[in-house]
Structure formats: C-alpha cells, structure tokens
Design a protein around this motif. Structure first.
Motif, short mmCIF file in Angstrom:
data_model
loop_
_atom_site.label_atom_id
_atom_site.label_comp_id
_atom_site.label_asym_id
_atom_site.label_seq_id
_atom_site.Cartn_x
_atom_site.Cartn_y
_atom_site.Cartn_z
N PHE A 92 38.83 44.39 29.19
CA PHE A 92 38.08 44.63 30.43
C PHE A 92 36.72 43.95 30.37
CE2 PHE A 92 35.02 47.22 32.80
CZ PHE A 92 35.58 47.18 34.07
N SER A 93 36.03 44.10 29.26
CA SER A 93 34.70 43.49 29.11
C SER A 93 34.78 41.97 29.21
CB SER A 93 34.09 43.88 27.77
OG SER A 93 33.92 45.26 27.68
N LEU A 94 35.77 41.39 28.56
CA LEU A 94 35.94 39.93 28.62
C LEU A 94 36.26 39.48 30.04
CD1 LEU A 94 37.89 39.19 25.34
CD2 LEU A 94 35.69 38.23 25.99
N GLN A 95 37.11 40.24 30.74
CA GLN A 95 37.48 39.88 32.11
C GLN A 95 36.25 39.89 33.01
OE1 GLN A 95 40.76 39.21 32.69
NE2 GLN A 95 40.32 38.53 34.75
N VAL A 96 35.41 40.90 32.87
CA VAL A 96 34.18 40.97 33.66
C VAL A 96 33.26 39.81 33.31
CG1 VAL A 96 32.06 42.32 34.04
CG2 VAL A 96 34.28 43.46 34.03
N GLU A 97 33.16 39.50 32.03
CA GLU A 97 32.32 38.39 31.58
C GLU A 97 32.81 37.06 32.14
OE1 GLU A 97 29.19 36.54 29.60
OE2 GLU A 97 29.55 38.68 29.81
N LEU A 98 34.12 36.85 32.13
CA LEU A 98 34.68 35.58 32.60
C LEU A 98 34.53 35.41 34.10
CD1 LEU A 98 37.96 35.34 30.51
CD2 LEU A 98 35.93 33.93 30.28
N GLU A 99 34.82 36.48 34.86
CA GLU A 99 34.81 36.37 36.31
C GLU A 99 33.45 36.65 36.93
OE1 GLU A 99 37.95 38.66 38.01
OE2 GLU A 99 39.49 37.56 36.93
N GLY A 100 32.56 37.31 36.18
CA GLY A 100 31.25 37.61 36.71
C GLY A 100 31.24 38.72 37.74
N ARG A 101 32.33 39.51 37.79
CA ARG A 101 32.40 40.62 38.74
C ARG A 101 33.38 41.66 38.20
NH1 ARG A 101 37.21 40.33 41.52
NH2 ARG A 101 38.29 38.36 41.31
N LEU A 102 33.28 42.85 38.73
CA LEU A 102 34.22 43.90 38.35
C LEU A 102 35.58 43.61 38.99
CD1 LEU A 102 31.84 46.96 38.78
CD2 LEU A 102 32.65 45.98 36.64
N PRO A 103 36.67 43.97 38.33
CA PRO A 103 38.01 43.62 38.86
C PRO A 103 38.30 44.17 40.24
CG PRO A 103 38.17 44.36 36.59
CD PRO A 103 36.75 44.60 37.03
N TRP A 104 37.73 45.31 40.61
CA TRP A 104 38.04 45.89 41.91
C TRP A 104 37.12 45.38 43.02
CZ3 TRP A 104 36.70 48.76 37.59
CH2 TRP A 104 35.37 49.18 37.52
N ARG A 105 36.18 44.51 42.67
CA ARG A 105 35.32 43.88 43.68
C ARG A 105 36.03 42.66 44.24
NH1 ARG A 105 30.78 46.92 44.94
NH2 ARG A 105 30.05 47.90 43.05
N ALA A 106 35.81 42.43 45.53
CA ALA A 106 36.41 41.26 46.16
C ALA A 106 35.78 40.00 45.60
CB ALA A 106 36.22 41.32 47.67
N GLU A 107 36.58 38.96 45.50
CA GLU A 107 36.06 37.68 45.03
C GLU A 107 35.14 37.10 46.10
OE1 GLU A 107 37.74 33.46 43.26
OE2 GLU A 107 39.06 35.18 43.45
N PRO A 108 33.95 36.63 45.70
CA PRO A 108 33.03 36.07 46.70
C PRO A 108 33.63 34.81 47.33
CG PRO A 108 32.19 35.69 44.48
CD PRO A 108 33.42 36.55 44.35
N PRO A 109 33.34 34.61 48.61
CA PRO A 109 33.88 33.40 49.26
C PRO A 109 33.31 32.14 48.62
CG PRO A 109 32.34 34.54 50.72
CD PRO A 109 32.52 35.40 49.50
N ARG A 110 34.15 31.16 48.51
CA ARG A 110 33.72 29.88 47.93
C ARG A 110 33.18 28.97 49.00
NH1 ARG A 110 37.37 28.50 42.88
NH2 ARG A 110 37.83 30.61 42.25
N GLU A 111 32.21 28.16 48.61
CA GLU A 111 31.66 27.19 49.56
C GLU A 111 32.62 26.04 49.68
OE1 GLU A 111 27.66 26.07 48.82
OE2 GLU A 111 27.08 28.09 48.24
N PRO A 112 32.76 25.47 50.87
CA PRO A 112 33.69 24.34 51.05
C PRO A 112 33.24 23.13 50.22
CG PRO A 112 32.45 24.77 53.08
CD PRO A 112 32.09 25.84 52.10
N SER A 113 34.20 22.41 49.70
CA SER A 113 33.91 21.21 48.93
C SER A 113 33.42 20.12 49.86
CB SER A 113 35.16 20.73 48.21
OG SER A 113 35.61 21.74 47.34
N ARG A 114 32.52 19.33 49.34
CA ARG A 114 32.00 18.22 50.17
C ARG A 114 32.40 16.93 49.58
NH1 ARG A 114 26.20 20.40 52.16
NH2 ARG A 114 26.92 22.49 52.49
#
Length: 114
Positions: A92-114
């Motif tokens: 769990f700790s590694l997963q949070v570290e890798l993704e930078g968020r808690l697993p139950w939090r929605a993934e932040p929207p990504r900015e469109p590639s330019r």
C-alpha cells in the motif's frame, strides 16, 4: 506444497532482483544518452517500486501456500496474518508513493499533449 512455496519465494526474490537490475540498467542507458538525471530518477524509482510490488505479491502467495497447504495450525495462521499485514502495508505504501495519491482518490485529469 513445500516445494511450490519455496519456488514461489525464489520467484518473488528473483522478480525483485531482476526488476531492480533492469531499472538501474535502463537508468544508466538513458542517462548516457541524455546526460540529464532529473526525470530519469523518478522513472527509475517507479520501475523499482513496481518490481518490489510484484515480488511482494509473489512472496505473499508463497506464504499462503505454505501455511494453508502444509501446516494449517492456529499459530501458523496467526504468523501468516502478521506477515500478510506487514507486506500489505508495504505494498500500500509503495502504491501511494508511486502514484502520488491514495488508491480510492480519483486520478487527476491529465493535460493534453502538445
């Protein structure tokens, strides 16, 4: 079943060792090409983290196989519960570290590639 558990233990350790080695080699090759380590460090950390996560999953599976199939006593099941709890916390700790968020939090929207 003891042999299968041992093989799974070996596979877990092998996955961790091979993953770390592959991440370091990839880091070295990319660093030689670009001479910039800033973004490569994060990429290397994520690769190492993924290898550890996969290896931990295999090690937990080996513990379960050995405990349930070989010697299912209350003491061995209690030891298994502690081992699985510790490894689950690490995962769990590694997963949070890798993704930078808690697993139950929605993934932040990504900015469109330019």
């Amino acid at each position: 079943m003891e042999i299968i558990g041992g093989v799974m233990d070996f596979a877990g350790v092998l996955v961790i060792a091979a993953g770390v080695l592959a991440a370091l080699v990839d880091f070295g090759v990319r660093y030689v090409r670009t001479r910039e380590a800033a973004g490569l460090y994060t990429l290397c950390r994520q690769s190492v983290g993924r290898a550890i996560l996969l290896g931990l999953e295999l090690l937990v599976a080996a513990d379960i196989i050995r405990t349930v199939a070989v010697s299912p006593t209350f003491q061995s099941v209690g030891v298994l519960a502690v081992i699985v709890a510790v490894r689950t916390f690490l995962s769990f700790s590694l997963q949070v570290e890798l993704e930078g968020r808690l697993p139950w939090r929605a993934e932040p929207p990504r900015e469109p590639s330019r």
